[in-house]
Design a protein around this motif. Structure first.
Motif, PDB file in Angstrom:
ATOM      1  N   GLN A 277       0.830  -1.204   0.000  1.00 55.75           N
ATOM      2  CA  GLN A 277       0.000   0.000   0.000  1.00 55.75           C
ATOM      3  C   GLN A 277       0.863   1.252   0.000  1.00 55.75           C
ATOM      4  OE1 GLN A 277      -2.466  -0.596   3.432  1.00 55.75           O
ATOM      5  NE2 GLN A 277      -3.822  -2.062   2.417  1.00 55.75           N
ATOM      6  N   LEU A 278       1.943   1.217   0.794  1.00 52.64           N
ATOM      7  CA  LEU A 278       2.856   2.364   0.840  1.00 52.64           C
ATOM      8  C   LEU A 278       3.547   2.544  -0.509  1.00 52.64           C
ATOM      9  CD1 LEU A 278       4.445   1.929   4.376  1.00 52.64           C
ATOM     10  CD2 LEU A 278       2.833   3.692   3.643  1.00 52.64           C
ATOM     11  N   GLU A 279       3.913   1.446  -1.141  1.00 56.32           N
ATOM     12  CA  GLU A 279       4.536   1.526  -2.470  1.00 56.32           C
ATOM     13  C   GLU A 279       3.566   2.178  -3.447  1.00 56.32           C
ATOM     14  OE1 GLU A 279       7.525   0.797  -3.650  1.00 56.32           O
ATOM     15  OE2 GLU A 279       8.349  -0.016  -1.798  1.00 56.32           O
ATOM     16  N   GLU A 280       2.301   1.735  -3.398  1.00 57.23           N
ATOM     17  CA  GLU A 280       1.296   2.300  -4.297  1.00 57.23           C
ATOM     18  C   GLU A 280       1.123   3.794  -4.036  1.00 57.23           C
ATOM     19  OE1 GLU A 280      -3.474   1.798  -5.134  1.00 57.23           O
ATOM     20  OE2 GLU A 280      -2.377   0.070  -4.356  1.00 57.23           O
ATOM     21  N   LYS A 281       1.078   4.178  -2.778  1.00 59.81           N
ATOM     22  CA  LYS A 281       0.934   5.584  -2.407  1.00 59.81           C
ATOM     23  C   LYS A 281       2.145   6.375  -2.884  1.00 59.81           C
ATOM     24  CE  LYS A 281      -0.078   8.563   1.549  1.00 59.81           C
ATOM     25  NZ  LYS A 281      -0.305   8.627   2.988  1.00 59.81           N
ATOM     26  N   THR A 282       3.326   5.792  -2.742  1.00 61.99           N
ATOM     27  CA  THR A 282       4.548   6.453  -3.201  1.00 61.99           C
ATOM     28  C   THR A 282       4.491   6.683  -4.700  1.00 61.99           C
ATOM     29  OG1 THR A 282       5.847   5.424  -1.460  1.00 61.99           O
ATOM     30  CG2 THR A 282       7.048   6.234  -3.348  1.00 61.99           C
ATOM     31  N   ASN A 283       4.074   5.649  -5.413  1.00 60.28           N
ATOM     32  CA  ASN A 283       3.985   5.784  -6.871  1.00 60.28           C
ATOM     33  C   ASN A 283       3.008   6.902  -7.256  1.00 60.28           C
ATOM     34  OD1 ASN A 283       5.820   3.730  -7.183  1.00 60.28           O
ATOM     35  ND2 ASN A 283       4.282   2.143  -7.475  1.00 60.28           N
ATOM     36  N   LYS A 284       1.867   6.958  -6.567  1.00 60.19           N
ATOM     37  CA  LYS A 284       0.891   8.015  -6.850  1.00 60.19           C
ATOM     38  C   LYS A 284       1.478   9.387  -6.541  1.00 60.19           C
ATOM     39  CE  LYS A 284      -3.282   5.258  -6.180  1.00 60.19           C
ATOM     40  NZ  LYS A 284      -4.451   5.016  -5.326  1.00 60.19           N
ATOM     41  N   LEU A 285       2.158   9.479  -5.367  1.00 63.40           N
ATOM     42  CA  LEU A 285       2.762  10.757  -4.987  1.00 63.40           C
ATOM     43  C   LEU A 285       3.874  11.140  -5.959  1.00 63.40           C
ATOM     44  CD1 LEU A 285       2.924  10.387  -1.103  1.00 63.40           C
ATOM     45  CD2 LEU A 285       1.443  11.894  -2.431  1.00 63.40           C
ATOM     46  N   GLN A 286       4.638  10.152  -6.402  1.00 65.24           N
ATOM     47  CA  GLN A 286       5.712  10.401  -7.358  1.00 65.24           C
ATOM     48  C   GLN A 286       5.126  10.932  -8.664  1.00 65.24           C
ATOM     49  OE1 GLN A 286       8.940  10.097  -6.506  1.00 65.24           O
ATOM     50  NE2 GLN A 286       9.510  10.991  -8.458  1.00 65.24           N
ATOM     51  N   ALA A 287       4.022  10.306  -9.088  1.00 69.36           N
ATOM     52  CA  ALA A 287       3.367  10.756 -10.318  1.00 69.36           C
ATOM     53  C   ALA A 287       2.836  12.176 -10.155  1.00 69.36           C
ATOM     54  CB  ALA A 287       2.231   9.799 -10.691  1.00 69.36           C
ATOM     55  N   LYS A 288       2.243  12.470  -8.985  1.00 65.77           N
ATOM     56  CA  LYS A 288       1.746  13.819  -8.711  1.00 65.77           C
ATOM     57  C   LYS A 288       2.895  14.823  -8.738  1.00 65.77           C
ATOM     58  CE  LYS A 288      -2.354  13.432  -5.750  1.00 65.77           C
ATOM     59  NZ  LYS A 288      -2.837  13.652  -4.384  1.00 65.77           N
ATOM     60  N   LEU A 289       4.003  14.415  -8.090  1.00 56.90           N
ATOM     61  CA  LEU A 289       5.168  15.300  -8.012  1.00 56.90           C
ATOM     62  C   LEU A 289       5.704  15.578  -9.411  1.00 56.90           C
ATOM     63  CD1 LEU A 289       7.163  16.815  -6.259  1.00 56.90           C
ATOM     64  CD2 LEU A 289       8.503  14.714  -6.044  1.00 56.90           C
ATOM     65  N   GLU A 290       5.776  14.535 -10.219  1.00 57.24           N
ATOM     66  CA  GLU A 290       6.253  14.721 -11.594  1.00 57.24           C
ATOM     67  C   GLU A 290       5.310  15.636 -12.378  1.00 57.24           C
ATOM     68  OE1 GLU A 290       6.764  10.813 -13.217  1.00 57.24           O
ATOM     69  OE2 GLU A 290       8.449  10.338 -11.867  1.00 57.24           O
ATOM     70  N   CYS A 291       4.025  15.460 -12.138  1.00 53.45           N
ATOM     71  CA  CYS A 291       3.034  16.295 -12.802  1.00 53.45           C
ATOM     72  C   CYS A 291       3.193  17.753 -12.356  1.00 53.45           C
ATOM     73  CB  CYS A 291       1.636  15.780 -12.480  1.00 53.45           C
ATOM     74  SG  CYS A 291       0.337  16.557 -13.445  1.00 53.45           S
ATOM     75  N   LYS A 292       3.371  17.949 -11.057  1.00 52.96           N
ATOM     76  CA  LYS A 292       3.564  19.301 -10.520  1.00 52.96           C
ATOM     77  C   LYS A 292       4.865  19.899 -11.032  1.00 52.96           C
ATOM     78  CE  LYS A 292      -0.188  19.509  -8.123  1.00 52.96           C
ATOM     79  NZ  LYS A 292      -1.254  20.461  -8.456  1.00 52.96           N
ATOM     80  N   ASP A 293       5.921  19.082 -11.108  1.00 50.32           N
ATOM     81  CA  ASP A 293       7.201  19.557 -11.645  1.00 50.32           C
ATOM     82  C   ASP A 293       7.000  20.022 -13.097  1.00 50.32           C
ATOM     83  OD1 ASP A 293       8.567  19.157  -9.330  1.00 50.32           O
ATOM     84  OD2 ASP A 293       9.495  17.239  -9.957  1.00 50.32           O
ATOM     85  N   LYS A 294       6.234  19.231 -13.853  1.00 53.03           N
ATOM     86  CA  LYS A 294       5.954  19.576 -15.249  1.00 53.03           C
ATOM     87  C   LYS A 294       5.181  20.873 -15.322  1.00 53.03           C
ATOM     88  CE  LYS A 294       5.539  18.620 -19.666  1.00 53.03           C
ATOM     89  NZ  LYS A 294       6.519  19.202 -20.539  1.00 53.03           N
ATOM     90  N   GLU A 295       4.174  21.002 -14.422  1.00 51.28           N
ATOM     91  CA  GLU A 295       3.380  22.250 -14.397  1.00 51.28           C
ATOM     92  C   GLU A 295       4.274  23.432 -14.032  1.00 51.28           C
ATOM     93  OE1 GLU A 295      -0.679  20.145 -12.697  1.00 51.28           O
ATOM     94  OE2 GLU A 295      -0.017  22.036 -11.833  1.00 51.28           O
ATOM     95  N   LEU A 296       5.167  23.200 -13.101  1.00 48.01           N
ATOM     96  CA  LEU A 296       6.071  24.256 -12.655  1.00 48.01           C
ATOM     97  C   LEU A 296       6.990  24.658 -13.805  1.00 48.01           C
ATOM     98  CD1 LEU A 296       6.829  25.954 -10.235  1.00 48.01           C
ATOM     99  CD2 LEU A 296       8.465  24.177  -9.576  1.00 48.01           C
ATOM    100  N   GLU A 297       7.492  23.677 -14.538  1.00 47.42           N
ATOM    101  CA  GLU A 297       8.351  23.979 -15.690  1.00 47.42           C
ATOM    102  C   GLU A 297       7.562  24.743 -16.754  1.00 47.42           C
ATOM    103  OE1 GLU A 297      10.176  20.478 -17.298  1.00 47.42           O
ATOM    104  OE2 GLU A 297      11.035  19.920 -15.328  1.00 47.42           O
ATOM    105  N   ASP A 298       6.331  24.299 -16.997  1.00 52.43           N
ATOM    106  CA  ASP A 298       5.488  24.953 -17.983  1.00 52.43           C
ATOM    107  C   ASP A 298       5.140  26.369 -17.548  1.00 52.43           C
ATOM    108  OD1 ASP A 298       5.588  22.664 -19.446  1.00 52.43           O
ATOM    109  OD2 ASP A 298       3.566  21.962 -18.920  1.00 52.43           O
TER     110      ASP A 298
END
Length: 155
Positions: free
Chosen positions: A133-154
């Protein structure tokens, strides 16, 4: 400010996840260690049980031999041997009773160890599930972080 707040929230969640992961790893190590200890204790108990059984068989063989000698002997020697045999039988019976009690205690202890091992297995399974469950949550958070990083870059 909103982006900075989101980044801070993600950083906080990431730190919390890392703390959860560390706690999980520590609990996993403790559970594994406890399971190994229980297994070693079970093996000791089984070895002790085998020794006790061997001793009982040896004593039974000695009793058979003593009874054969008793049959072969005549007169006073036969009476002395019978007396010795009776004494030996009494002692053997006492030892057998003691050993049987010890075997029952060891079997009960072994059963307790088995139940403890099963509980440890169950706990370990729960821990593994929590880890997943923690791995799944990490993956979701990682995806969110990457999305936010992309938004920040954009941005």
């Amino acid at each position: 400010d909103k982006v900075q707040s989101t980044i801070q929230t993600l950083d906080d969640e990431k730190k919390a996840f890392e703390e959860d992961r560390k706690t999980f790893e520590e609990e996993k190590a403790q559970t594994t260690s406890a399971l190994a200890g229980a297994k070693a204790e079970n093996e000791k108990l089984l070895a002790s049980l085998a020794e006790q059984k061997s001793l009982i068989e040896s004593l039974q063989e000695k009793l058979v031999i003593a009874r054969k000698k008793e049959d072969e002997t005549q007169g006073n020697m036969a009476e002395e041997l019978q007396e010795m045999s009776r004494l030996f039988s009494r002692q053997l019976d006492e030892e057998k009773g003691t050993l049987n009690n010890k075997i029952k205690e060891l079997e009960a202890s072994l059963e307790e160890q088995k139940l403890a091992a099963q509980q440890l297995k169950s706990d370990l399974s729960a821990t593994v599930e929590t880890n997943a469950q923690l791995e799944e949550k990490t993956n979701k958070l990682q995806a969110k972080l990457e999305c936010k990083d992309k938004e920040l870059e954009d941005f």
